[in-house]
Design an enzyme around this catalytic site. Sequence first.
Site, PDB file in Angstrom:
ATOM      1  N   TYR A 193      -5.751 -13.681  15.084  1.00 56.52           N
ATOM      2  CA  TYR A 193      -4.579 -13.837  14.197  1.00 56.52           C
ATOM      3  C   TYR A 193      -4.329 -15.324  13.941  1.00 56.52           C
ATOM      4  O   TYR A 193      -4.150 -15.748  12.787  1.00 56.52           O
ATOM      5  CB  TYR A 193      -3.333 -13.170  14.800  1.00 56.52           C
ATOM      6  N   LYS A 228      -4.459 -17.559  10.369  1.00 54.21           N
ATOM      7  CA  LYS A 228      -3.358 -18.380   9.843  1.00 54.21           C
ATOM      8  C   LYS A 228      -3.751 -19.860   9.795  1.00 54.21           C
ATOM      9  O   LYS A 228      -3.277 -20.598   8.923  1.00 54.21           O
ATOM     10  CB  LYS A 228      -2.087 -18.149  10.670  1.00 54.21           C
ATOM     11  N   ARG A 260       0.830  -1.219   0.000  1.00 55.28           N
ATOM     12  CA  ARG A 260       0.000   0.000   0.000  1.00 55.28           C
ATOM     13  C   ARG A 260       0.853   1.252   0.000  1.00 55.28           C
ATOM     14  O   ARG A 260       0.441   2.285  -0.504  1.00 55.28           O
ATOM     15  CB  ARG A 260      -0.910   0.013   1.245  1.00 55.28           C
ATOM     16  N   ARG A 261       2.047   1.178   0.592  1.00 52.64           N
ATOM     17  CA  ARG A 261       2.883   2.385   0.710  1.00 52.64           C
ATOM     18  C   ARG A 261       3.690   2.583  -0.576  1.00 52.64           C
ATOM     19  O   ARG A 261       4.737   1.961  -0.769  1.00 52.64           O
ATOM     20  CB  ARG A 261       3.811   2.248   1.915  1.00 52.64           C
TER      21      ARG A 261
HETATM   22  P1  NDP Z   1       5.897  -6.649   7.838  1.00 56.47           P
HETATM   23  O1  NDP Z   1       4.927  -5.811   8.612  1.00 56.47           O
HETATM   24  O2  NDP Z   1       7.335  -6.317   7.896  1.00 56.47           O
HETATM   25  O3  NDP Z   1       5.447  -6.707   6.311  1.00 56.47           O
HETATM   26  C1  NDP Z   1       4.102  -6.866   5.957  1.00 56.47           C
HETATM   27  C2  NDP Z   1       3.932  -6.555   4.498  1.00 56.47           C
HETATM   28  O4  NDP Z   1       2.558  -6.785   4.149  1.00 56.47           O
HETATM   29  C3  NDP Z   1       4.250  -5.116   4.166  1.00 56.47           C
HETATM   30  O5  NDP Z   1       4.915  -5.054   2.948  1.00 56.47           O
HETATM   31  C4  NDP Z   1       2.874  -4.479   4.042  1.00 56.47           C
HETATM   32  O6  NDP Z   1       2.921  -3.427   3.094  1.00 56.47           O
HETATM   33  C5  NDP Z   1       2.064  -5.646   3.495  1.00 56.47           C
HETATM   34  N1  NDP Z   1       0.630  -5.482   3.742  1.00 56.47           N
HETATM   35  C6  NDP Z   1      -0.013  -5.484   4.923  1.00 56.47           C
HETATM   36  N2  NDP Z   1      -1.326  -5.261   4.725  1.00 56.47           N
HETATM   37  C7  NDP Z   1      -1.495  -5.117   3.387  1.00 56.47           C
HETATM   38  C8  NDP Z   1      -2.609  -4.857   2.563  1.00 56.47           C
HETATM   39  N3  NDP Z   1      -3.847  -4.682   3.057  1.00 56.47           N
HETATM   40  N4  NDP Z   1      -2.419  -4.752   1.219  1.00 56.47           N
HETATM   41  C9  NDP Z   1      -1.187  -4.892   0.708  1.00 56.47           C
HETATM   42  N5  NDP Z   1      -0.084  -5.153   1.433  1.00 56.47           N
HETATM   43  C10 NDP Z   1      -0.257  -5.255   2.766  1.00 56.47           C
HETATM   44  O7  NDP Z   1       5.633  -8.133   8.366  1.00 56.47           O
HETATM   45  P2  NDP Z   1       6.260  -9.547   7.946  1.00 56.47           P
HETATM   46  O8  NDP Z   1       7.181  -9.408   6.826  1.00 56.47           O
HETATM   47  O9  NDP Z   1       6.725 -10.186   9.178  1.00 56.47           O
HETATM   48  O10 NDP Z   1       4.930 -10.290   7.501  1.00 56.47           O
HETATM   49  C11 NDP Z   1       4.762 -10.899   6.229  1.00 56.47           C
HETATM   50  C12 NDP Z   1       3.891 -12.130   6.402  1.00 56.47           C
HETATM   51  O11 NDP Z   1       4.548 -13.058   7.251  1.00 56.47           O
HETATM   52  C13 NDP Z   1       2.530 -11.879   7.044  1.00 56.47           C
HETATM   53  O12 NDP Z   1       1.555 -12.649   6.380  1.00 56.47           O
HETATM   54  C14 NDP Z   1       2.725 -12.385   8.466  1.00 56.47           C
HETATM   55  O13 NDP Z   1       1.513 -12.800   9.049  1.00 56.47           O
HETATM   56  C15 NDP Z   1       3.654 -13.528   8.235  1.00 56.47           C
HETATM   57  N6  NDP Z   1       4.433 -13.979   9.380  1.00 56.47           N
HETATM   58  C16 NDP Z   1       5.225 -13.102  10.070  1.00 56.47           C
HETATM   59  C17 NDP Z   1       5.944 -13.552  11.158  1.00 56.47           C
HETATM   60  C18 NDP Z   1       6.770 -12.654  12.000  1.00 56.47           C
HETATM   61  O14 NDP Z   1       7.067 -13.010  13.160  1.00 56.47           O
HETATM   62  N7  NDP Z   1       7.194 -11.496  11.516  1.00 56.47           N
HETATM   63  C19 NDP Z   1       5.928 -14.979  11.534  1.00 56.47           C
HETATM   64  C20 NDP Z   1       5.046 -15.790  10.741  1.00 56.47           C
HETATM   65  C21 NDP Z   1       4.360 -15.304   9.693  1.00 56.47           C
HETATM   66  P3  NDP Z   1       2.178  -2.020   3.227  1.00 56.47           P
HETATM   67  O15 NDP Z   1       2.116  -1.675   4.678  1.00 56.47           O
HETATM   68  O16 NDP Z   1       3.018  -1.100   2.413  1.00 56.47           O
HETATM   69  O17 NDP Z   1       0.835  -2.267   2.611  1.00 56.47           O
HETATM   70  C1  8X3 Z   2       3.811 -14.426  13.565  1.00 60.34           C
HETATM   71  C2  8X3 Z   2       4.497 -15.181  14.637  1.00 60.34           C
HETATM   72  O1  8X3 Z   2       4.256 -16.141  16.947  1.00 60.34           O
HETATM   73  O2  8X3 Z   2       3.456 -13.884  16.642  1.00 60.34           O
HETATM   74  O3  8X3 Z   2       2.995 -15.210  12.792  1.00 60.34           O
HETATM   75  O4  8X3 Z   2       2.244 -15.715  15.766  1.00 60.34           O
HETATM   76  S1  8X3 Z   2       3.531 -15.217  16.056  1.00 60.34           S
END
Ligand code: NDP
Ligand code: 8X3
Length: 253
Positions: free
Chosen positions: A153, A157, A34-35
């Site tokens: 959440y 998932k 989005r950004r």
């Molecule tokens: P970040 O917050 O660093 O990145 C999230 C990304 O998703 C950003 O690029 C954001 O972009 C994008 N995003 C969020 N909402 C939207 C939307 N409505 N439309 C388009 N883009 C969107 O988090 P992570 O990299 O950690 O997360 C990525 C994935 O990994 C997620 O699905 C998360 O649930 C999963 N995950 C993360 C873990 C963790 O501990 N970090 C562990 C397990 C899974 P923008 O804001 O520019 O839209």
């Molecule tokens: C992100 C990791 O442990 O916060 O999916 O669910 S946790």
Amino acid sequence: MARIACITGATAGIGKATALALAKEGYDVIITGRRSDKLQQVSGEIALKTGREVLPLTLDMRDQQAVEKAITNLTAEWKDIEVLVNNAGLAAGLDFINEGSIDDWEAMIDTNIKGLLYATRAVSPIMVSRKRGHIINISSIAGKEVYEKGNVYCGTKHAVDAITKGTRIDLVKHGIKVTSVSPGAVDTEFSNVRFKGDKEKADAVYKGYTPLFADDVAEAVLFAVTRPPHVNINDLLIMSAAQASAAYLHREE
Ligand code: NDP
Ligand code: 8X3
């Protein structure tokens, strides 16, 4: 013809690292987020580091019509998406179910479940018509286990886990691979988003141990993508060496 990968949510974290890894592997990459400013920045960075073509699409994955239009309007050189990484997602809040914010719940359900479905619905017919493709859904340890205050959440998932299995069953006859990559705690913007900019709370999540980093997850995605044609990785559950389960982290004092 270049090979095309589309990575949703690539302005930060796992999506950004995955887009870079796939570009290094030789894919031209479509990246969404989005950004707009961040997207342009990441786009330039990937192009500079890899010499590959990058197509940034400013998109809110919750907007079904926008997602469909963006994919429909792709030019011929970008249309043949071979790899789709459904990564865009978030946790919003960490609250007991009886105290949860409805807005947070909607954001997680609309992004993590519905957004993933919109992208899959838009891209999978292209893969079906070409009889090849690979869909990788970024799930989580939260898709396998449930922890206190993780309620919605974890629910989203778990849904990703079920949708991944269903997608695999439906698309296997078309020669399309379907994989889920399920990480434990990864140090990204994730906790900053979950705690709405409260840096102290976000930093505390990664204190006292070495968490996964975005590159670790990108490597797992790359591993799945680079298997030979007859091999599909169904699911990769990957955690920091200090994490034994969703709720058990060994932290040094
Ligand atoms: P970040 O917050 O660093 O990145 C999230 C990304 O998703 C950003 O690029 C954001 O972009 C994008 N995003 C969020 N909402 C939207 C939307 N409505 N439309 C388009 N883009 C969107 O988090 P992570 O990299 O950690 O997360 C990525 C994935 O990994 C997620 O699905 C998360 O649930 C999963 N995950 C993360 C873990 C963790 O501990 N970090 C562990 C397990 C899974 P923008 O804001 O520019 O839209
Ligand atoms: C992100 C990791 O442990 O916060 O999916 O669910 S946790």
